[in-house]
Motif scaffolding. Structure first.
Motif, PDB file in Angstrom:
ATOM      1  N   UNK A  68       0.841  -1.215   0.000  1.00  0.00           N
ATOM      2  CA  UNK A  68       0.000   0.000   0.000  1.00  0.00           C
ATOM      3  C   UNK A  68       0.869   1.256   0.000  1.00  0.00           C
ATOM      4  N   UNK A  69       0.514   2.207  -0.865  1.00  0.00           N
ATOM      5  CA  UNK A  69       1.330   3.431  -0.940  1.00  0.00           C
ATOM      6  C   UNK A  69       0.601   4.525  -1.705  1.00  0.00           C
ATOM      7  N   UNK A  70       0.850   5.770  -1.275  1.00  0.00           N
ATOM      8  CA  UNK A  70       0.285   6.933  -1.983  1.00  0.00           C
ATOM      9  C   UNK A  70       1.414   7.932  -2.220  1.00  0.00           C
ATOM     10  N   UNK A 117       1.756  13.494   6.823  1.00  0.00           N
ATOM     11  CA  UNK A 117       1.266  12.409   7.690  1.00  0.00           C
ATOM     12  C   UNK A 117       0.581  11.322   6.881  1.00  0.00           C
ATOM     13  N   UNK A 118      -0.194  11.722   5.865  1.00  0.00           N
ATOM     14  CA  UNK A 118      -0.928  10.728   5.052  1.00  0.00           C
ATOM     15  C   UNK A 118       0.049   9.769   4.361  1.00  0.00           C
ATOM     16  N   UNK A 119       1.145  10.322   3.849  1.00  0.00           N
ATOM     17  CA  UNK A 119       2.122   9.480   3.147  1.00  0.00           C
ATOM     18  C   UNK A 119       2.887   8.596   4.136  1.00  0.00           C
ATOM     19  N   UNK A 120       3.283   9.167   5.272  1.00  0.00           N
ATOM     20  CA  UNK A 120       4.000   8.368   6.278  1.00  0.00           C
ATOM     21  C   UNK A 120       3.084   7.238   6.789  1.00  0.00           C
ATOM     22  N   UNK A 121       1.823   7.588   7.050  1.00  0.00           N
ATOM     23  CA  UNK A 121       0.883   6.583   7.583  1.00  0.00           C
ATOM     24  C   UNK A 121       0.655   5.445   6.588  1.00  0.00           C
ATOM     25  N   UNK A 122       0.414   5.808   5.322  1.00  0.00           N
ATOM     26  CA  UNK A 122       0.046   4.786   4.323  1.00  0.00           C
ATOM     27  C   UNK A 122       1.251   3.994   3.833  1.00  0.00           C
TER      28      UNK A 122
END
Ligand code: GCO
Length: 257
Positions: A97-99, A114-119
């Protein structure tokens, strides 16, 4: 010859691929299924998940779907509990999973960071932490963390992505340090510039496209199928003595200046 090829067979194995409704994840899921594994697809969008499920099932593969949010511990726990309740375990975990949220560092919002680190990073920690106990108990397992060329190299506007993928490389080595003694092999796959939805805007940018073709010794963008062989290797008995390794599939880009 036959015995050697059997080392790459995944018959009887169950693989979970996070973020596998499209792009690299779906190609990896298809490759694992073609190598004999039963595959569990995952994604946030139930619509895309159903479409991917139909696609692989229509090709004759054994496919299941688990819709859970890879950044949410409760969502992960509930999904894996449903597997355990049906007497199933995961032999191969592909943390894919990655964005991507591009912005110059000075303009990058905390939300995009945060969204990128989380995903891209925390998800691998959470899903692996949920799956590993069963692998440890069975003294057998394969974890492949989909890292990136950006685990090693940076470029402007993707600090969040590069920090996450660099962290994922070191999380891979940390998992090796703690879990390898249980006959679990944890390795990283590091794609270079691959044509996917995530890189579409770059491919369509003539200047960037030309730079990639000139900077990459192979003289081309990669395609998702270019990643399947390396993933099968890292998911199969053929790699039973490979651990903590980052397998780069980038057309030679990181090998030259
Ligand atoms: C970018 C790209 C890269 C690729 C890939 C390279 O903006 O430079 O999105 O990050 O996605 O990860 O390995």
């Amino acid at each position: 010859m036959k015995k050697t090829l059997e080392r790459f067979a995944l018959n009887g194995k169950r693989a979970l691929v996070t973020g596998s409704t499209q792009g690299i994840g779906l190609a990896i899921a298809r490759g694992l299924a073609e190598s004999g594994a039963s595959v569990i697809l995952n994604g946030r969008s139930s619509e895309k998940l159903s479409a991917a499920h139909r696609e692989l099932s229509a090709e004759g593969h054994t496919v299941e779907s688990l819709a859970f949010d890879v950044t949410n511990p409760n969502s992960i726990k509930a999904a894996l509990a449903s597997l355990t309740e049906s007497g199933k375990h995961i032999d191969i975990l592909i943390n894919n999973a990655g964005i991507q949220r591009r912005a110059p560092l000075l303009e990058m919002t905390l939300a995009d960071w945060q969204a990128v680190i989380d995903t891209n990073l925390t998800s691998a920690f959470l899903v692996s932490q949920a799956v590993a106990p069963s692998m440890i108990e069975r003294k057998s397992g394969k974890i492949v963390n989909v890292c990136s060329l950006m685990s090693e190299l940076a470029r402007p506007t993707i600090a969040n992505y590069s920090a996450a993928k660099g962290g994922l490389k070191m999380l891979t080595r940390s998992m090796c340090a703690e879990w390898a003694k249980n006959n679990i092999q944890i390795n990283g796959l590091a794609p270079g510039y691959i044509e996917t939805e995530m890189t579409k805007s770059l491919v369509q940018d003539e200047k960037f496209d030309s730079w990639i073709r000139g900077r990459t010794p192979s003289g081309r963008w990669g395609c998702v199928e270019d990643l399947v062989g390396a993933t099968i290797f890292l998911s199969s008995p053929a790699s039973n003595y490979v651990n903590g390794h980052l397998l780069v599939v980038d057309g030679g880009l990181s090998a030259v200046v």
